[in-house]
Design a protein around this motif. Structure first.
Motif, PDB file in Angstrom:
ATOM      1  N   THR A 104      59.428 -14.010 136.622  1.00  0.00           N
ATOM      2  CA  THR A 104      58.909 -15.064 137.238  1.00  0.00           C
ATOM      3  C   THR A 104      58.056 -14.376 138.073  1.00  0.00           C
ATOM      4  O   THR A 104      56.920 -14.406 138.132  1.00  0.00           O
ATOM      5  CB  THR A 104      59.976 -16.019 138.018  1.00  0.00           C
ATOM      6  N   PHE A 105      58.684 -13.333 138.652  1.00  0.00           N
ATOM      7  CA  PHE A 105      57.319 -12.274 139.670  1.00  0.00           C
ATOM      8  C   PHE A 105      56.154 -11.479 138.968  1.00  0.00           C
ATOM      9  O   PHE A 105      55.511 -11.541 139.525  1.00  0.00           O
ATOM     10  CB  PHE A 105      57.761 -11.300 139.842  1.00  0.00           C
ATOM     11  N   SER A 106      56.982 -11.298 138.008  1.00  0.00           N
ATOM     12  CA  SER A 106      55.441 -10.769 136.793  1.00  0.00           C
ATOM     13  C   SER A 106      54.216 -12.018 136.731  1.00  0.00           C
ATOM     14  O   SER A 106      52.679 -11.437 136.280  1.00  0.00           O
ATOM     15  CB  SER A 106      55.681  -9.745 135.440  1.00  0.00           C
ATOM     16  N   VAL A 107      54.640 -13.122 136.087  1.00  0.00           N
ATOM     17  CA  VAL A 107      53.989 -14.050 136.173  1.00  0.00           C
ATOM     18  C   VAL A 107      53.017 -14.539 137.058  1.00  0.00           C
ATOM     19  O   VAL A 107      51.850 -14.663 136.850  1.00  0.00           O
ATOM     20  CB  VAL A 107      54.625 -15.336 135.177  1.00  0.00           C
ATOM     21  N   CYS A 108      54.004 -14.721 138.303  1.00  0.00           N
ATOM     22  CA  CYS A 108      52.912 -14.698 139.348  1.00  0.00           C
ATOM     23  C   CYS A 108      51.494 -13.918 139.666  1.00  0.00           C
ATOM     24  O   CYS A 108      50.614 -14.166 140.610  1.00  0.00           O
ATOM     25  CB  CYS A 108      53.478 -15.137 140.793  1.00  0.00           C
ATOM     26  N   GLU A 109      52.452 -12.187 139.433  1.00  0.00           N
ATOM     27  CA  GLU A 109      51.429 -11.489 139.735  1.00  0.00           C
ATOM     28  C   GLU A 109      50.218 -11.298 139.043  1.00  0.00           C
ATOM     29  O   GLU A 109      49.194 -10.982 138.947  1.00  0.00           O
ATOM     30  CB  GLU A 109      51.938  -9.617 139.555  1.00  0.00           C
TER      31      GLU A 109
ATOM     32  N   LEU B 266      60.581  -4.293 129.313  1.00  0.00           N
ATOM     33  CA  LEU B 266      61.800  -3.718 128.754  1.00  0.00           C
ATOM     34  C   LEU B 266      62.850  -2.994 129.033  1.00  0.00           C
ATOM     35  O   LEU B 266      64.165  -2.776 128.685  1.00  0.00           O
ATOM     36  CB  LEU B 266      60.398  -2.663 127.470  1.00  0.00           C
ATOM     37  N   VAL B 267      62.543  -1.459 130.236  1.00  0.00           N
ATOM     38  CA  VAL B 267      63.541  -0.627 130.270  1.00  0.00           C
ATOM     39  C   VAL B 267      64.505  -1.584 131.027  1.00  0.00           C
ATOM     40  O   VAL B 267      65.868  -1.015 130.674  1.00  0.00           O
ATOM     41  CB  VAL B 267      62.836  -0.194 131.183  1.00  0.00           C
ATOM     42  N   ILE B 268      64.354  -2.263 131.687  1.00  0.00           N
ATOM     43  CA  ILE B 268      65.262  -3.396 131.968  1.00  0.00           C
ATOM     44  C   ILE B 268      66.323  -4.613 131.640  1.00  0.00           C
ATOM     45  O   ILE B 268      67.729  -4.146 131.066  1.00  0.00           O
ATOM     46  CB  ILE B 268      65.294  -4.592 133.131  1.00  0.00           C
ATOM     47  N   ILE B 269      65.465  -4.705 130.696  1.00  0.00           N
ATOM     48  CA  ILE B 269      66.487  -5.344 129.550  1.00  0.00           C
ATOM     49  C   ILE B 269      66.986  -4.688 128.487  1.00  0.00           C
ATOM     50  O   ILE B 269      68.127  -4.801 128.336  1.00  0.00           O
ATOM     51  CB  ILE B 269      65.760  -6.094 128.654  1.00  0.00           C
ATOM     52  N   TYR B 270      66.925  -3.213 128.030  1.00  0.00           N
ATOM     53  CA  TYR B 270      67.316  -2.556 127.718  1.00  0.00           C
ATOM     54  C   TYR B 270      69.040  -2.341 128.167  1.00  0.00           C
ATOM     55  O   TYR B 270      69.887  -1.340 128.047  1.00  0.00           O
ATOM     56  CB  TYR B 270      66.615  -1.550 127.187  1.00  0.00           C
TER      57      TYR B 270
ATOM     58  N   VAL C 259      66.757 -10.803 134.929  1.00  0.00           N
ATOM     59  CA  VAL C 259      65.632 -10.501 133.596  1.00  0.00           C
ATOM     60  C   VAL C 259      64.089 -11.774 134.134  1.00  0.00           C
ATOM     61  O   VAL C 259      63.256 -11.787 133.556  1.00  0.00           O
ATOM     62  CB  VAL C 259      65.797 -10.357 132.314  1.00  0.00           C
ATOM     63  N   VAL C 260      65.007 -12.839 134.388  1.00  0.00           N
ATOM     64  CA  VAL C 260      64.232 -14.145 134.145  1.00  0.00           C
ATOM     65  C   VAL C 260      63.093 -14.015 136.046  1.00  0.00           C
ATOM     66  O   VAL C 260      62.453 -14.848 136.184  1.00  0.00           O
ATOM     67  CB  VAL C 260      65.560 -15.469 134.135  1.00  0.00           C
ATOM     68  N   ILE C 261      64.513 -13.465 136.493  1.00  0.00           N
ATOM     69  CA  ILE C 261      63.699 -13.703 138.527  1.00  0.00           C
ATOM     70  C   ILE C 261      62.573 -12.493 138.003  1.00  0.00           C
ATOM     71  O   ILE C 261      61.706 -12.602 138.570  1.00  0.00           O
ATOM     72  CB  ILE C 261      64.776 -12.398 140.040  1.00  0.00           C
ATOM     73  N   PHE C 262      62.549 -11.096 137.024  1.00  0.00           N
ATOM     74  CA  PHE C 262      61.956 -10.228 137.128  1.00  0.00           C
ATOM     75  C   PHE C 262      60.496 -11.084 136.549  1.00  0.00           C
ATOM     76  O   PHE C 262      58.802 -10.985 136.533  1.00  0.00           O
ATOM     77  CB  PHE C 262      62.532  -9.399 136.600  1.00  0.00           C
TER      78      PHE C 262
END
Length: 93
Positions: free
Chosen positions: A60-65, A39-43, A55-58
């Motif tokens: 993707t990495f958070s879903v993999c985590e 949310l901070v990155i989008i803001y 945001v899409v790359i981040f």
């Protein structure tokens, strides 16, 4: 708005760093922290009118985590029957 994000982030980090018994609580607090960072990155990117490709790359990495954490949780429950942290003493060499 920044104060709101900071309070939410530090609450998530407090739960993550406190001594919890279950692995699921730790994984949920880690996902909460990742969501706040998202949310901070989008803001930030929308405020300065940057592209939202990062945001899409981040995401993707958070879903993999998250998938990796859930797979560790499932394998631990199948091996030991519960998700308590005191079972980690048996995993050390």
């Amino acid at each position: 708005m920044l104060m709101f994000f900071s309070v939410m982030f530090f609450c998530g980090m407090w739960v993550f760093s406190s001594n919890r018994k279950h692995l699921l609580i730790v994984l949920l607090s880690l996902e909460f922290v990742v969501l706040i960072i998202y949310l901070v990155i989008i803001y930030y990117l929308c405020f300065f009118s940057f592209e939202l490709f990062f945001v899409v790359i981040f995401l993707t990495f958070s879903v993999c985590e998250g998938a990796l954490g859930l797979s560790i949780l499932v394998s631990m429950i199948r091996s030991f029957g519960n998700d308590y942290f005191y079972n980690y003493n048996m995993l050390q060499c």
